[in-house]
Design a protein around this motif. Structure first.
Motif, PDB file in Angstrom:
ATOM      1  N   VAL A 180     -58.034 -49.219   7.174  1.00  0.00           N
ATOM      2  CA  VAL A 180     -59.187 -48.313   7.070  1.00  0.00           C
ATOM      3  C   VAL A 180     -58.709 -46.887   7.341  1.00  0.00           C
ATOM      4  CG1 VAL A 180     -61.429 -47.690   8.049  1.00  0.00           C
ATOM      5  CG2 VAL A 180     -60.813 -50.100   7.800  1.00  0.00           C
ATOM      6  N   THR A 181     -59.208 -45.954   6.547  1.00  0.00           N
ATOM      7  CA  THR A 181     -58.916 -44.532   6.731  1.00  0.00           C
ATOM      8  C   THR A 181     -60.238 -43.786   6.860  1.00  0.00           C
ATOM      9  OG1 THR A 181     -56.922 -44.730   5.361  1.00  0.00           O
ATOM     10  CG2 THR A 181     -57.795 -42.509   5.700  1.00  0.00           C
ATOM     11  N   VAL A 182     -60.281 -42.763   7.705  1.00  0.00           N
ATOM     12  CA  VAL A 182     -61.507 -41.981   7.836  1.00  0.00           C
ATOM     13  C   VAL A 182     -61.853 -41.394   6.464  1.00  0.00           C
ATOM     14  CG1 VAL A 182     -61.115 -41.447  10.271  1.00  0.00           C
ATOM     15  CG2 VAL A 182     -60.259 -39.899   8.527  1.00  0.00           C
ATOM     16  N   ARG A 185     -60.183 -38.300   4.822  1.00  0.00           N
ATOM     17  CA  ARG A 185     -58.750 -38.315   4.557  1.00  0.00           C
ATOM     18  C   ARG A 185     -58.335 -39.374   3.540  1.00  0.00           C
ATOM     19  NH1 ARG A 185     -55.523 -35.948   8.164  1.00  0.00           N
ATOM     20  NH2 ARG A 185     -54.107 -36.037   6.379  1.00  0.00           N
ATOM     21  N   ARG A 186     -59.305 -40.035   2.934  1.00  0.00           N
ATOM     22  CA  ARG A 186     -58.962 -41.067   1.954  1.00  0.00           C
ATOM     23  C   ARG A 186     -58.372 -40.422   0.699  1.00  0.00           C
ATOM     24  NH1 ARG A 186     -64.432 -44.649   3.132  1.00  0.00           N
ATOM     25  NH2 ARG A 186     -63.698 -45.429   5.152  1.00  0.00           N
ATOM     26  N   GLY A 187     -57.486 -41.178   0.061  1.00  0.00           N
ATOM     27  CA  GLY A 187     -56.834 -40.681  -1.137  1.00  0.00           C
ATOM     28  C   GLY A 187     -55.620 -39.814  -0.859  1.00  0.00           C
ATOM     29  N   GLN A 188     -55.212 -39.708   0.404  1.00  0.00           N
ATOM     30  CA  GLN A 188     -54.076 -38.860   0.782  1.00  0.00           C
ATOM     31  C   GLN A 188     -52.849 -39.670   1.187  1.00  0.00           C
ATOM     32  OE1 GLN A 188     -55.316 -35.860   3.630  1.00  0.00           O
ATOM     33  NE2 GLN A 188     -57.288 -35.586   2.616  1.00  0.00           N
ATOM     34  N   GLY A 189     -52.896 -40.981   0.974  1.00  0.00           N
ATOM     35  CA  GLY A 189     -51.720 -41.807   1.242  1.00  0.00           C
ATOM     36  C   GLY A 189     -51.545 -42.265   2.670  1.00  0.00           C
ATOM     37  N   LEU A 190     -52.551 -42.083   3.519  1.00  0.00           N
ATOM     38  CA  LEU A 190     -52.392 -42.469   4.920  1.00  0.00           C
ATOM     39  C   LEU A 190     -52.320 -43.984   5.085  1.00  0.00           C
ATOM     40  CD1 LEU A 190     -54.708 -39.939   6.796  1.00  0.00           C
ATOM     41  CD2 LEU A 190     -52.304 -39.726   6.139  1.00  0.00           C
ATOM     42  N   ALA A 191     -53.102 -44.728   4.291  1.00  0.00           N
ATOM     43  CA  ALA A 191     -53.035 -46.189   4.372  1.00  0.00           C
ATOM     44  C   ALA A 191     -51.636 -46.675   4.000  1.00  0.00           C
ATOM     45  CB  ALA A 191     -54.078 -46.821   3.452  1.00  0.00           C
ATOM     46  N   ALA A 216     -61.961 -57.713  -4.666  1.00  0.00           N
ATOM     47  CA  ALA A 216     -61.516 -57.280  -6.000  1.00  0.00           C
ATOM     48  C   ALA A 216     -62.264 -56.054  -6.487  1.00  0.00           C
ATOM     49  CB  ALA A 216     -61.665 -58.432  -6.992  1.00  0.00           C
ATOM     50  N   GLY A 217     -63.515 -55.896  -6.048  1.00  0.00           N
ATOM     51  CA  GLY A 217     -64.295 -54.754  -6.463  1.00  0.00           C
ATOM     52  C   GLY A 217     -63.877 -53.444  -5.820  1.00  0.00           C
ATOM     53  N   ASN A 218     -63.064 -53.527  -4.771  1.00  0.00           N
ATOM     54  CA  ASN A 218     -62.563 -52.321  -4.116  1.00  0.00           C
ATOM     55  C   ASN A 218     -61.297 -51.891  -4.858  1.00  0.00           C
ATOM     56  OD1 ASN A 218     -61.644 -50.285  -2.447  1.00  0.00           O
ATOM     57  ND2 ASN A 218     -61.992 -51.427  -0.550  1.00  0.00           N
ATOM     58  N   VAL A 219     -61.497 -51.240  -5.980  1.00  0.00           N
ATOM     59  CA  VAL A 219     -60.387 -50.908  -6.869  1.00  0.00           C
ATOM     60  C   VAL A 219     -59.360 -50.015  -6.182  1.00  0.00           C
ATOM     61  CG1 VAL A 219     -59.769 -49.807  -9.052  1.00  0.00           C
ATOM     62  CG2 VAL A 219     -61.842 -51.199  -8.899  1.00  0.00           C
ATOM     63  N   ALA A 220     -59.824 -49.066  -5.388  1.00  0.00           N
ATOM     64  CA  ALA A 220     -58.899 -48.144  -4.723  1.00  0.00           C
ATOM     65  C   ALA A 220     -57.967 -48.896  -3.779  1.00  0.00           C
ATOM     66  CB  ALA A 220     -59.681 -47.081  -3.963  1.00  0.00           C
ATOM     67  N   ALA A 221     -58.514 -49.838  -3.010  1.00  0.00           N
ATOM     68  CA  ALA A 221     -57.679 -50.600  -2.080  1.00  0.00           C
ATOM     69  C   ALA A 221     -56.678 -51.460  -2.837  1.00  0.00           C
ATOM     70  CB  ALA A 221     -58.555 -51.465  -1.182  1.00  0.00           C
ATOM     71  N   CYS A 222     -57.140 -52.119  -3.894  1.00  0.00           N
ATOM     72  CA  CYS A 222     -56.237 -52.972  -4.667  1.00  0.00           C
ATOM     73  C   CYS A 222     -55.099 -52.158  -5.266  1.00  0.00           C
ATOM     74  CB  CYS A 222     -57.017 -53.703  -5.757  1.00  0.00           C
ATOM     75  SG  CYS A 222     -58.166 -54.955  -5.130  1.00  0.00           S
ATOM     76  N   ARG A 223     -55.412 -50.993  -5.793  1.00  0.00           N
ATOM     77  CA  ARG A 223     -54.369 -50.136  -6.362  1.00  0.00           C
ATOM     78  C   ARG A 223     -53.390 -49.682  -5.290  1.00  0.00           C
ATOM     79  NH1 ARG A 223     -58.106 -46.327 -10.332  1.00  0.00           N
ATOM     80  NH2 ARG A 223     -58.259 -47.806 -12.072  1.00  0.00           N
ATOM     81  N   SER A 224     -53.911 -49.409  -4.099  1.00  0.00           N
ATOM     82  CA  SER A 224     -53.049 -48.979  -3.002  1.00  0.00           C
ATOM     83  C   SER A 224     -52.063 -50.077  -2.622  1.00  0.00           C
ATOM     84  CB  SER A 224     -53.909 -48.579  -1.799  1.00  0.00           C
ATOM     85  OG  SER A 224     -53.106 -48.234  -0.691  1.00  0.00           O
ATOM     86  N   TYR A 225     -52.559 -51.323  -2.529  1.00  0.00           N
ATOM     87  CA  TYR A 225     -51.669 -52.428  -2.186  1.00  0.00           C
ATOM     88  C   TYR A 225     -50.636 -52.667  -3.280  1.00  0.00           C
ATOM     89  CZ  TYR A 225     -55.189 -53.435   1.384  1.00  0.00           C
ATOM     90  OH  TYR A 225     -56.040 -53.350   2.454  1.00  0.00           O
ATOM     91  N   GLU A 226     -51.078 -52.593  -4.516  1.00  0.00           N
ATOM     92  CA  GLU A 226     -50.151 -52.819  -5.621  1.00  0.00           C
ATOM     93  C   GLU A 226     -49.092 -51.717  -5.685  1.00  0.00           C
ATOM     94  OE1 GLU A 226     -52.711 -53.231  -8.997  1.00  0.00           O
ATOM     95  OE2 GLU A 226     -53.686 -55.031  -8.173  1.00  0.00           O
ATOM     96  N   ALA A 227     -49.452 -50.502  -5.288  1.00  0.00           N
ATOM     97  CA  ALA A 227     -48.518 -49.379  -5.321  1.00  0.00           C
ATOM     98  C   ALA A 227     -47.371 -49.553  -4.328  1.00  0.00           C
ATOM     99  CB  ALA A 227     -49.252 -48.075  -5.041  1.00  0.00           C
TER     100      ALA A 227
END
Length: 244
Positions: A180-182, A185-191, A216-227
């Motif tokens: 979880v990120t505040v 600050r999301r989208g800045q690579g902290l996770a 699966a519906g949390n596209v941003a999280a899935c993309r982050s893990y795949e990255a």
């Protein structure tokens, strides 16, 4: 039970870590074994929610028993059981979604980020307040601080978090979660930074495989893990239900 669970790395970890925890006197884990020996339900109790994973095949009464709850519960079932579980739970379904499982080898990982530190028992109130404020659906319990839960701090403030939910040294496998990120600050690579620190810790401990589940519906999280190298394993229905 081992025959029914098979080689699925997530379910093997759930079963073997649960057996080990029970042997140590932990009563947060339980298993329902179907009468025909063709199915099991693996369950774990957190502070505010129960998670039940149905594996294999149960008869109608056994499945109905798995769906009968006294508190908020996540039911993880094969996709072809979704309609049956929806019917059994009736109006008690709070969310109908899909959980996607991922896996990633743990190997030569980069060093831990100096902004990160492992949270300890004394950090419970801070961690619990962080999750309540920024992602209330996060599954969290005090005992999870006995594991590796990493916080990223800036100017003394916790801004991102994540870590290990359960591990089993014999399987050399760890299940990760609570990333979880505040919002600001999301989208800045902290996770990703937190994940790197967690993986570095696992590598140092000799863990060879990391697994996790994401909506699966949390596209941003899935993309982050795949990255960061997590590969999709499979998907299941995830039904959140309230008391019957």
């Amino acid at each position: 039970m081992r025959t029914v669970v098979g080689s699925h790395p997530v379910f093997r970890l759930y079963l073997e870590s649960g057996l080990a925890a029970a042997a140590d006197g932990d009563r947060s884990r339980s298993v329902l074994i179907g009468g025909a020996g063709a199915g099991v339900v693996l369950a774990i109790e957190f502070d505010d929610v129960t998670v039940r994973t149905v594996i294999g095949r149960l008869d109608d009464d056994e499945l109905a028993g798995a769906c009968a709850v006294r508190r908020r519960t996540e039911l993880h079932v094969e996709p072809d059981l979704r309609a049956t579980v929806l019917r059994l739970c009736g109006g008690g379904v709070l969310a109908d979604q899909t959980i996607r499982y991922y896996r990633r080898p743990v190997g030569a990982e980069p060093p831990a980020d100096p902004r990160c530190r492992r949270l300890a028992a004394d950090d419970y109130a801070m961690a619990a307040a962080f999750f309540r404020a920024h992602h209330p659906a996060t599954i969290f319990s005090r005992w999870m601080l006995d594991e590796t839960l990493v916080g990223l701090f800036e100017a003394g403030e916790l801004v991102a978090c994540g870590g290990v939910v359960v591990r089993h040294a014999g399987l050399s496998t760890a299940n990760l979660g609570n990333f979880v990120t505040v919002p600001a600050r999301r989208g800045q690579g902290l996770a990703r930074v937190v994940m790197g620190t967690v993986l570095s810790s696992l590598a140092a401990d000799g863990i060879g495989l990391a697994v996790l589940g994401a909506t699966a519906g949390n596209v941003a999280a899935c993309r982050s893990y795949e990255a960061v190298g997590f590969a999709p394993l499979d998907e299941r229905a995830e039904l959140v239900v309230g008391p019957s």
